[in-house]
Design a protein around this motif. Structure first.
Motif: not given
Ligand SMILES: C[S@@+](CC[C@H](N)C(=O)[O-])C[C@H]1O[C@@H](n2cnc3c(N)ncnc32)[C@H](O)[C@@H]1O
Length: 215
Positions: A94-115
């Motif tokens: 996804x390096x050239x695809x602006x609009x896709x954030x790639x995160x290495x992390x644990x779902x249970x600790x993830x912070x954010x707000x989504x639809x």
């Protein structure tokens, strides 16, 4: 070997953690990967009009759904995986695809707000003891009117370790505390090897004021 603090921990199949998944990715033991977006998820995405939707794909693996969404013009996509080796692949992809954030992390600790949260063989990858936490966390990560859509197994598995199976009756009890169950039914367009063993889900977050048992 008093000073040898190296840890040769054997991953616990019944409680797969970061090391377990990293080892699967490292050894390229990714038999769950179907190589494309599940037809049921593809169909849902194609009728999802709002291109501004903030979308989370947890336990995303190769994240075929993100590529599909991006090609349709969605630009608010987050893909999350706990295994660094999987994330390395995603970062490149996804390096050239602006609009896709790639995160290495644990779902249970993830912070954010989504639809919208997309579920594809992530729920079956976590220990069954974490299922209530999954529903609670998903609800926390979703905006009002947010949804989880996707596919889940409707069968049991003999083998120790993931995938962990289940049934509609069991899932209803878990999700109804946090979600209106708009759809939880046999999936009619599963891929051949999963035919008859999957359900399609479309769960709408219960508004805070509607939560069962609240005054
Ligand atoms: C069975 S695979 C499914 C991958 C992808 N969704 C697919 O269907 O191809 C489960 C994925 O979830 C990731 N995973 C497991 N536990 C996780 C957690 N707590 N948080 C984020 N990712 C996790 C694993 O690294 C793995 O890539």
């Amino acid at each position: 070997m008093e000073n040898d603090f190296s840890c040769n921990k054997v991953p616990d199949q019944n409680n797969p953690d970061k090391e377990f998944w990293e080892s699967r990715w490292d050894k390229k033991e990714t038999g769950w990967d179907i190589g494309f977006v599940s037809p049921a998820i593809e169909k849902y995405i194609l009728q999802h009009q709002n291109k501004e939707s903030k979308i989370l794909i947890p336990g995303c693996g190769n994240a075929y759904e993100a590529e599909f969404l991006w090609n349709l013009g969605f630009r608010n996509i987050t893909v999350l995986d706990i295994a660094p080796s999987a994330v390395e692949i995603l970062k490149e992809k996804f390096k050239d695809k602006k609009g896709v954030s790639v995160i290495c992390g644990n779902f249970f600790e993830h912070q954010g707000k989504y639809d919208l949260m997309i579920e594809q063989t992530f729920f079956c990858a976590i220990a069954p003891s974490l299922r209530n936490k999954y529903a609670e966390k998903a609800s926390e990560l979703l905006n009002e009117n947010g949804r989880i859509i996707g596919v889940m197994f409707n069968r049991t598995f003999e083998k120790v370790g993931p995938p962990f199976g289940g049934s509609i009756a069991e899932y209803q009890l878990i999700f109804e505390k946090y979600f209106e169950i708009e759809k939880m039914e046999e999936c009619y367009n599963s891929i051949q090897p999963r035919k008859g063993s999957e359900i399609f889900i479309n769960l709408k977050k219960i508004q805070n004021e509607n939560k069962h048992g609240q005054f």
